[in-house]
Enzyme design. Sequence first.
Site, short mmCIF file in Angstrom:
data_model
loop_
_atom_site.label_atom_id
_atom_site.label_comp_id
_atom_site.label_asym_id
_atom_site.label_seq_id
_atom_site.Cartn_x
_atom_site.Cartn_y
_atom_site.Cartn_z
N HIS A 1 -8.06 -4.81 1.89
CA HIS A 1 -8.83 -6.04 2.04
C HIS A 1 -9.66 -5.98 3.34
O HIS A 1 -10.79 -6.45 3.40
CB HIS A 1 -7.86 -7.23 2.08
N HIS B 1 -3.23 -5.29 1.83
CA HIS B 1 -3.91 -6.02 2.91
C HIS B 1 -4.90 -5.10 3.63
O HIS B 1 -6.00 -5.50 3.99
CB HIS B 1 -2.89 -6.49 3.95
N HIS C 1 2.33 -3.22 -0.53
CA HIS C 1 1.90 -4.58 -0.16
C HIS C 1 0.99 -4.54 1.07
O HIS C 1 -0.14 -5.04 1.05
CB HIS C 1 3.14 -5.44 0.11
N GLU C 2 1.49 -3.93 2.13
CA GLU C 2 0.71 -3.91 3.37
C GLU C 2 -0.56 -3.09 3.19
O GLU C 2 -1.60 -3.39 3.79
CB GLU C 2 1.55 -3.37 4.54
ZN LIG Z 1 1.44 -9.99 3.03
#
Ligand SMILES: [Zn+2]
Length: 689
Positions: free
Chosen positions: A486, A483, A479-480
């Site tokens: 991104h 990010h 998940h991280e």
């Molecule tokens: Zn998040």
Amino acid sequence: MSAPEALPLPAANPFAHVWETPFRLPPFAAIRPEHIGPAFEAALAKHREEIAAIVADPAEPDFANTIEALERAGRGLSRVGGVFYNLTGADTNEALQALERELSPVTSRHWSAIMMDDGLFARVDAVFAKRDALGLDAEQARLLERTHRGFVRSGARLAPEDKTRLAAIDERLAALATQFGQNVLKDESSYALIIEDEAGLAGLPDFLKAAMARAAADRGHPGKHAVTLSRSIIEPFLTFSTQAALREEAFSAWSRRGETGGDSDNRAIVAEMVRLRAEKAKLLGYATFAHFKLDDTMAKTPENVRGLLELVWAPAKARAGREAADLAALAQGEGESGPIRPSDWRHYAEKVRQQTYALDEAVLKPYFQLDRVRQAAFDVAGKLFGLSFAERPDLVGYHPDVTIYEVTETASGRHIGLFIGDYFARASKRSGAWMSAFRGQRRLGGEVRPIIVNVCNFAKPADGEPALLSIDDARTLFHEFGHALHGLLSDVTYGSLAGTSVARDFVELPSQLYEHWFLTDEVLGRYCLHAQTGEPIPGELIAKIRKAQTFNQGFATVEYTSSALVDLAFHSLEEAGEIDPLAFEAAELARIGMPAEITMRHRTPHFTHVFSGGYSAGYYSYLWSEVMDADAFDAFTEAGDVFSAELAGRLKRYIYSAGDTRDPAEAYALFRGRLPTPDALLEKRGLKG
Ligand SMILES: [Zn+2]
């Protein structure tokens, strides 16, 4: 001319110079807390001068001399802030915390003064008024629209006395948010349940005993074991401990963070923040704070948010009810009487999971070694987006546990950015997991590549032992890292549109979408090798992991959605008056029919997302983004190739590299060919039909 980020400071202060380090990485070893206060002061003064020069420009306002000039201003400030705000989250100390309390009202005043400056807004407004005649490209038009909107939402159009009041409210809110976060950290780091005897360890697997022994030693109790409130210890403790009384004691401390009385109690802070936020919304012309916040998101209105939350709430409760009945039946079979308590849920859920799916967390865990899961996250980015990651042991981070990687484009060797991995829990770190940037990407004024960090709170292993993750931990890492991509892949001209600077209910799409690759054959089969034997995870275990995906989703959806509904309720008050936050929370939970066996994932007095982070009236965002991530991954499944080059190309172009250069719904539709529907979400959580 001196470089824009260098500040007029004594030469011994690292912020006085352009950093001649590789990649201009902050020289962490040289930066001391006492450098930061003076650097902030100098950076704020320099920013004020830069703004004053824009306002005083005798030329007609145009895009370059106003909007771009604003983008160029404040480089010194963002360099100091990039270091400071990352350290206060990941490796704080008393000196940094004192500075944080001192600086939060100062920076709030600074930004209020800029955003409510009549002369400056007159220029921005003049450029905005002639926007169609300026020949702007799409990104410039978006920047102009976002900049103008930012001023209006900050009060630029208010009458003078309302501006004064709004600035005072914002300053007070900033100070309260800082105090709220520090209070939670204090309650978390000061609590430890020291286990003195062998009986207190009954049921605990070796990995947890090792982490608890280390935590006890860190707190001055060598040779004993400590239950701390770090998620990587408390959650497995609640899962495996067979001592119901100890589970209840630890759970109670965990759920009462921020309401322990004394000077770290957050109840009065919550009441004041809710009141001030309602007043702020009124000043800005909105019915409630939720209307104000949501106006600038994909969801747009509280009604739309409520619609999504209510779509899942009833089926989630029904499912949780069936789960609770299963747990109670099992507990009764063990001779327990009475209903399942919140402190029992994880324990019996694990037993049901073992019975139903024959999945044992302690058997699974050796297959999820931190180093290999991280490598898998890197290699998936290689296959999808053509990136390579190389550890750079020559680069020095801000803590010995930190590792720095250089990211390059595999085909060309082009430098993409630096990625900093900071995975282990420690007392100087706030809880949770997050991505942040020491420096964002931009092209204006010369290409600048990002420095991105992932911070997690995984239990640190004993020396010489491999760090092992739970499935949830491994998913958090992915998940991280989503990010992080991104931020790393960002490819825009203007820094304020870069990377994760997108609508709050869009920002979880790149991260939650990336989690899906963790469960692919590619990752589970190739990277999950047993820590002792080196054997790959057996195919039948993989099948079981997949089958168990919807297990306990009633519980997970209820604890999440109730938190989101309480957040929305606090911020839907037209007049907050003198509220009692806990009574308000209890009333809202009663109204929605909260199951007695489950508590909110984040109870109000320690709900840092909402009261010290950026998620006020925004905790729903994860679910909103999940509608998109479930729908988006379906595109890969439908294509029959989870690494489809064509889909990955569109994903990179319209989402991971695009920052906020487009309206989020438009960006999604460009990737998917249509807007998302919630079907895939309901399917994924097992809430369908
Ligand atoms: Zn998040």
